[in-house]
Design an enzyme around this catalytic site. Structure first.
Site, mmCIF file in Angstrom:
data_model
loop_
_atom_site.group_PDB
_atom_site.id
_atom_site.type_symbol
_atom_site.label_atom_id
_atom_site.label_comp_id
_atom_site.label_asym_id
_atom_site.label_seq_id
_atom_site.Cartn_x
_atom_site.Cartn_y
_atom_site.Cartn_z
ATOM 1 N N ASN A 14 0.574 -1.387 0.142
ATOM 2 C CA ASN A 14 0.333 0.276 0.085
ATOM 3 C C ASN A 14 0.621 1.113 -0.388
ATOM 4 O O ASN A 14 1.491 1.699 0.955
ATOM 5 C CB ASN A 14 -0.641 0.099 0.952
ATOM 6 C CG ASN A 14 -1.843 1.579 1.664
ATOM 7 O OD1 ASN A 14 -0.888 2.033 0.930
ATOM 8 N ND2 ASN A 14 -2.994 1.083 1.791
ATOM 9 N N HIS A 16 0.138 4.063 0.711
ATOM 10 C CA HIS A 16 -0.436 5.037 0.860
ATOM 11 C C HIS A 16 0.845 4.690 2.486
ATOM 12 O O HIS A 16 1.097 5.635 2.807
ATOM 13 C CB HIS A 16 -1.303 5.289 2.117
ATOM 14 C CG HIS A 16 -2.188 6.006 0.975
ATOM 15 N ND1 HIS A 16 -2.150 7.598 0.250
ATOM 16 C CD2 HIS A 16 -3.087 5.439 -0.524
ATOM 17 C CE1 HIS A 16 -2.893 7.205 -1.097
ATOM 18 N NE2 HIS A 16 -3.927 5.935 -1.610
ATOM 19 N N ASP A 73 -1.664 -3.732 11.391
ATOM 20 C CA ASP A 73 -3.372 -4.608 10.875
ATOM 21 C C ASP A 73 -4.092 -3.649 11.527
ATOM 22 O O ASP A 73 -3.620 -3.350 12.353
ATOM 23 C CB ASP A 73 -3.520 -5.826 11.395
ATOM 24 C CG ASP A 73 -4.338 -6.609 10.634
ATOM 25 O OD1 ASP A 73 -5.136 -6.245 9.512
ATOM 26 O OD2 ASP A 73 -4.954 -7.191 11.552
ATOM 27 N N PHE A 153 -6.117 7.469 1.969
ATOM 28 C CA PHE A 153 -7.962 6.267 1.348
ATOM 29 C C PHE A 153 -7.959 5.337 2.850
ATOM 30 O O PHE A 153 -9.094 6.009 3.474
ATOM 31 C CB PHE A 153 -6.526 4.854 1.363
ATOM 32 C CG PHE A 153 -5.201 4.702 2.569
ATOM 33 C CD1 PHE A 153 -4.333 4.668 2.950
ATOM 34 C CD2 PHE A 153 -5.824 3.391 2.966
ATOM 35 C CE1 PHE A 153 -4.049 4.735 4.352
ATOM 36 C CE2 PHE A 153 -5.100 2.419 4.155
ATOM 37 C CZ PHE A 153 -4.369 3.284 4.458
HETATM 38 P P1 IMP Z 1 -5.329 -2.642 7.100
HETATM 39 O O1 IMP Z 1 -5.194 -4.102 8.111
HETATM 40 O O2 IMP Z 1 -4.387 -1.726 7.067
HETATM 41 O O3 IMP Z 1 -5.347 -2.987 5.260
HETATM 42 O O4 IMP Z 1 -6.738 -2.173 7.021
HETATM 43 C C1 IMP Z 1 -8.207 -2.508 6.990
HETATM 44 C C2 IMP Z 1 -8.799 -1.965 5.995
HETATM 45 O O5 IMP Z 1 -8.701 -0.622 6.900
HETATM 46 C C3 IMP Z 1 -8.124 -1.666 4.897
HETATM 47 O O6 IMP Z 1 -10.510 -1.439 4.455
HETATM 48 C C4 IMP Z 1 -8.541 -0.405 5.084
HETATM 49 O O7 IMP Z 1 -8.610 0.375 3.766
HETATM 50 C C5 IMP Z 1 -8.420 0.569 6.072
HETATM 51 N N1 IMP Z 1 -7.389 1.774 6.941
HETATM 52 C C6 IMP Z 1 -6.745 1.120 7.017
HETATM 53 N N2 IMP Z 1 -5.513 1.691 7.336
HETATM 54 C C7 IMP Z 1 -6.409 3.615 7.430
HETATM 55 C C8 IMP Z 1 -6.872 4.829 7.376
HETATM 56 O O8 IMP Z 1 -5.441 5.337 7.987
HETATM 57 N N3 IMP Z 1 -7.655 5.612 6.992
HETATM 58 C C9 IMP Z 1 -8.791 4.953 6.115
HETATM 59 N N4 IMP Z 1 -8.978 3.121 6.116
HETATM 60 C C10 IMP Z 1 -7.491 2.779 6.582
#
Ligand code: IMP
Length: 196
Positions: A14, A16, A73, A153
């Site tokens: 990712n 970002h 996560d 995002f």
């Molecule tokens: P992940 O575990 O970081 O992949 O995130 C899990 C979910 O939360 C995904 O749908 C991401 O898009 C969302 N997410 C994670 N970090 C952010 C953030 O900083 N802003 C908005 N959504 C986030």
């Protein structure tokens, strides 16, 4: 020419997240993505907790590719939904859903709801040598009734941080990083790395 900064893999592609992490620990480490180390695996995220999933990803990279690494996560916990979507935030609207699908489902679940309090929490698992460490960061906010801004995002257009009064998607990456869940977790990791 590239300096001799130690390499540290961030178990993500990712962009970002990579930019956010590079802004915090980029002077100490050369942060590599999964693609940078030739890892194109679909790493399973099957644990029922954020910590469990962060550890699965970090251990996957360490054990199969040998790099010191960290993985994150994140969950969005909405009070009126009993803490959902939580650990299932990425797949809230279904297995192959888009961020926009997730936002649409969230806004529809909260339609007419007055209590819109929510928080993001990130757990970072860091593995250096044979040492595993866990860091956590959270940010309090609320879910807006409409999308705002075009930065960031995921749920950024509908998450309004208490500290800024703005949706994350309306903030500059630097301003978001300074108060965000992941910014806080990665800065906690950075402090531990600097003092070890
Ligand atoms: P992940 O575990 O970081 O992949 O995130 C899990 C979910 O939360 C995904 O749908 C991401 O898009 C969302 N997410 C994670 N970090 C952010 C953030 O900083 N802003 C908005 N959504 C986030």
């Amino acid at each position: 020419m590239e300096t001799t900064r130690t390499e540290l893999v961030f178990a993500t592609n990712n962009r970002h997240k990579l930019e956010e992490a590079r802004a915090i620990v980029g002077d100490m480490f050369r942060i590599l993505s999964l693609a940078d180390i030739g890892c194109h695996d679909d790493i399973p995220e099957t644990a029922p907790t954020l910590e469990g999933n962060a550890l699965i990803k970090a251990r996957w990279v360490k054990q199969r590719y040998g790099y010191d690494c960290f993985a994150d996560d994140t969950g969005l916990m909405v009070d009126a939904l009993g803490g959902a979507p939580g650990v299932y935030s990425a797949r809230y609207a279904g297995d192959h859903c888009s961020p926009d699908d997730n936002i649409r489902k969230l806004l529809s679940e909260l339609e007419g709801e007055e209590n819109r309090k929510a928080r993001f929490t990130t757990v970072v698992a860091l593995i250096t040598g044979d040492c595993e460490r866990i860091f956590t960061g959270s940010v309090e906010g609320s879910i807006s009734t409409e999308r705002h801004g075009d930065g960031g995002f995921g749920y950024d257009p509908v998450f309004v941080a208490d500290e800024s009064g703005k949706a994350f998607a309306e903030m500059t990456p630097e301003a978001k990083n300074s108060i965000s869940h992941r910014g806080r977790a990665i800065r906690a990791m950075e402090e531990a790395l600097r003092s070890s």
